[in-house]
Design a protein around this motif. Structure first.
Motif, mmCIF file in Angstrom:
data_model
loop_
_atom_site.group_PDB
_atom_site.id
_atom_site.type_symbol
_atom_site.label_atom_id
_atom_site.label_comp_id
_atom_site.label_asym_id
_atom_site.label_seq_id
_atom_site.Cartn_x
_atom_site.Cartn_y
_atom_site.Cartn_z
ATOM 1 N N TRP A 106 -1.670 -78.352 -5.119
ATOM 2 C CA TRP A 106 -1.383 -77.465 -6.243
ATOM 3 C C TRP A 106 -0.005 -77.826 -6.808
ATOM 4 O O TRP A 106 0.967 -77.915 -6.052
ATOM 5 C CB TRP A 106 -1.384 -75.985 -5.827
ATOM 6 N N ASN A 107 0.037 -78.043 -8.091
ATOM 7 C CA ASN A 107 1.298 -78.337 -8.762
ATOM 8 C C ASN A 107 1.986 -79.566 -8.166
ATOM 9 O O ASN A 107 3.219 -79.635 -8.068
ATOM 10 C CB ASN A 107 2.223 -77.113 -8.701
ATOM 11 N N GLY A 108 1.162 -80.534 -7.716
ATOM 12 C CA GLY A 108 1.715 -81.764 -7.166
ATOM 13 C C GLY A 108 2.196 -81.655 -5.738
ATOM 14 O O GLY A 108 2.788 -82.611 -5.213
ATOM 15 N N ARG A 109 1.950 -80.535 -5.077
ATOM 16 C CA ARG A 109 2.405 -80.332 -3.700
ATOM 17 C C ARG A 109 1.237 -79.877 -2.829
ATOM 18 O O ARG A 109 0.264 -79.293 -3.311
ATOM 19 C CB ARG A 109 3.527 -79.276 -3.658
ATOM 20 N N THR A 110 1.367 -80.090 -1.531
ATOM 21 C CA THR A 110 0.332 -79.682 -0.588
ATOM 22 C C THR A 110 0.480 -78.200 -0.246
ATOM 23 O O THR A 110 1.574 -77.726 0.073
ATOM 24 C CB THR A 110 0.431 -80.512 0.702
ATOM 25 N N VAL A 111 -0.636 -77.476 -0.316
ATOM 26 C CA VAL A 111 -0.683 -76.081 0.112
ATOM 27 C C VAL A 111 -1.877 -75.916 1.047
ATOM 28 O O VAL A 111 -2.775 -76.753 1.084
ATOM 29 C CB VAL A 111 -0.790 -75.102 -1.070
ATOM 30 N N THR A 112 -1.888 -74.830 1.803
ATOM 31 C CA THR A 112 -3.005 -74.528 2.696
ATOM 32 C C THR A 112 -3.615 -73.200 2.289
ATOM 33 O O THR A 112 -2.913 -72.193 2.169
ATOM 34 C CB THR A 112 -2.540 -74.457 4.158
ATOM 35 N N LEU A 113 -4.920 -73.204 2.065
ATOM 36 C CA LEU A 113 -5.652 -71.993 1.696
ATOM 37 C C LEU A 113 -6.380 -71.483 2.933
ATOM 38 O O LEU A 113 -7.095 -72.238 3.604
ATOM 39 C CB LEU A 113 -6.641 -72.309 0.577
ATOM 40 N N VAL A 114 -6.196 -70.198 3.239
ATOM 41 C CA VAL A 114 -6.756 -69.595 4.456
ATOM 42 C C VAL A 114 -7.619 -68.402 4.072
ATOM 43 O O VAL A 114 -7.216 -67.564 3.256
ATOM 44 C CB VAL A 114 -5.640 -69.127 5.411
ATOM 45 N N SER A 115 -8.803 -68.320 4.653
ATOM 46 C CA SER A 115 -9.652 -67.139 4.498
ATOM 47 C C SER A 115 -9.292 -66.159 5.608
ATOM 48 O O SER A 115 -9.558 -66.403 6.784
ATOM 49 C CB SER A 115 -11.132 -67.532 4.594
ATOM 50 N N ALA A 116 -8.661 -65.051 5.242
ATOM 51 C CA ALA A 116 -8.146 -64.092 6.218
ATOM 52 C C ALA A 116 -9.181 -63.014 6.536
ATOM 53 O O ALA A 116 -10.228 -62.913 5.888
ATOM 54 C CB ALA A 116 -6.856 -63.463 5.696
ATOM 55 N N HIS A 117 -8.882 -62.203 7.535
ATOM 56 C CA HIS A 117 -9.740 -61.084 7.927
ATOM 57 C C HIS A 117 -9.709 -60.026 6.829
ATOM 58 O O HIS A 117 -8.642 -59.523 6.469
ATOM 59 C CB HIS A 117 -9.232 -60.497 9.249
ATOM 60 N N GLY A 118 -10.871 -59.676 6.276
ATOM 61 C CA GLY A 118 -10.959 -58.694 5.201
ATOM 62 C C GLY A 118 -12.206 -57.845 5.326
ATOM 63 O O GLY A 118 -13.235 -58.172 4.746
ATOM 64 N N PRO A 119 -12.159 -56.722 6.041
ATOM 65 C CA PRO A 119 -13.359 -55.898 6.253
ATOM 66 C C PRO A 119 -13.890 -55.218 4.996
ATOM 67 O O PRO A 119 -15.074 -54.895 4.927
ATOM 68 C CB PRO A 119 -12.886 -54.841 7.268
#
Length: 401
Positions: free
Chosen positions: A209-222
């Motif tokens: 994203w925007n030329g940089r590395t990011v990490t996308l995480v699917s979190a706990h969401g009841p």
């Protein structure tokens, strides 16, 4: 919940008088342009309390999409040849079953089976940040993801059990994160090229994203989808602004606390303490009963063999005029005396329903015999109705037992 629902949280209370607390990277940037921003200390860090009305922010989280600061979360890196075997013997979930970029939720127990902390554990093999400008490659690291308030004590507790093992617990990389939650969260992130398509709970993927590395995480969401974006600190302001421009509502810790309570997710230090046993919390997602030995397992297995515990974590719905405290039985039963304390409230938030009535959604503990017998309960003179979790409601009011 309707878009015009309103809410006022009983906790946390906004405060700016905690100089010893960590200031999140996002807050530092926001205060440069909004010095009067309401601040609170939340899970060990100073973070925005609210940007507008907490009621409006909660409505966005429940019906659209909200973006919020997660700089009060941090990471501990667990590295070394023995990391998987050693950590698997220290926590309640199955670390050895993790594959690349997957995670699990777990408790850390003492020898008496009491909960010393909670955390998410991720198996990671991609680049890790040392600071905002430099990254390096370390393969096969376990990332221990927890609150800032737990980081030091958990590290010290775990480090005490590293004896002859090739294991090192390293400080968190200099990174931070943002949360995005709500029915539109996945679509909104996709507008920015951050696809959460097919991500399962506690899975992550590395993106650009925007030329940089990011990490996308699917979190706990009841209740609603919850996503996290982990990124370098110097990228948090640009992403915050981009998410706002894409349509996300800025949300503070008060609304996030309200959502947590509605979801029925206990927080360590508030709803879970060092005196609690794992099965009392009803967080079965933290337990694995076929993974082998770990610290405190004997107590967990003993409780399992008995079939239940004497008290259990539950939701409660109360009327207005409530103050947190003990829950008492209002009638005598074969096992309980009239007005005998049978539980306590640990978290609460006041919610105004679409029909205009106010209800207090709360979390706490109740003795099993009182719950099983549907015993009438009160808390400080107000009727306390047990509810399943997460809380559910219909348009005209609550839908609970």
């Amino acid at each position: 919940m309707s878009h015009d629902a309103t809410a006022v949280s009983i906790s946390p209370q906004p405060s700016i008088d905690h100089p010893a607390a960590l200031e999140t990277p996002l807050l530092g940037g926001l205060l440069k342009t909004a010095p009067d921003l309401a601040i609170t200390e939340y899970h060990g860090a100073r973070t925005p309390a609210a940007f507008s009305s907490p009621a409006q922010e909660l409505a966005a989280l429940l019906s659209a999409a909200g973006v919020y600061d997660l700089g009060w979360r941090t990471q501990i890196l667990c590295v070394g040849e023995d990391r998987v075997r050693w950590l698997n013997g220290m926590v309640t979930n199955h670390v050895g079953a993790l594959t690349e970029n997957t995670g699990c939720y777990a408790f850390v127990l003492n020898a008496q089976g009491r909960i010393q902390g909670d955390l998410n554990i991720y198996q990671r093999t991609d680049a890790l940040w040392l600071d905002t400008d430099v990254s390096y490659q370390r393969t096969d690291a376990l990332w221990l993801d927890t609150d800032v308030s737990q980081s030091a004590t958990l590290t010290a507790f775990l480090d005490h059990f590293i004896i002859m093992d090739d294991v090192v617990l390293e400080p968190s990389p200099a990174m931070t994160r943002l949360g995005v939650a709500g029915p539109r969260a996945i679509a909104l992130l996709a507008q920015l090229g951050l696809s959460a398509q097919d991500l399962q709970p506690l899975q992550m993927r590395t993106l650009d994203w925007n030329g940089r590395t990011v990490t996308l995480v699917s979190a706990h969401g009841p209740l609603v989808p919850r996503l996290e974006v982990w990124l370098a600190q110097d990228q948090v302001q640009p992403l915050w602004q981009a998410l706002q421009q894409a349509g996300a509502t800025s949300c503070g810790a008060v609304a996030i606390e309200q959502l947590r309570i509605l979801e029925g997710t206990p927080a360590y230090g508030t709803d879970i303490t060092a005196r609690d046993l794992p099965q009392e919390t009803n967080q079965t997602r933290a337990l694995h009963f076929a993974k082998g030995c770990y610290l405190g397992q004997e107590i967990v297995e003993r409780i399992r063999s008995r079939g239940n515990v004497h008290r259990t974590f539950s939701g409660f719905v109360l009327g207005s005029g409530f103050a947190p405290g003990e829950i008492a039985a209002t009638e005598k039963t074969p096992l309980l005396s009239e007005n005998q304390p049978v539980g306590n409230i640990t978290s609460a938030a006041v919610i105004r329903l679409p029909n205009g009535e106010e209800r207090i959604f709360s979390l706490g503990y109740i003795r099993r015999e009182a719950l099983d017998r549907n015993t009438a309960l009160i808390c400080n003179g107000v009727v306390a109705a047990p509810s399943t979790l997460p809380f559910r409601w219909q348009e005209s009011g609550l839908d609970h037992p």
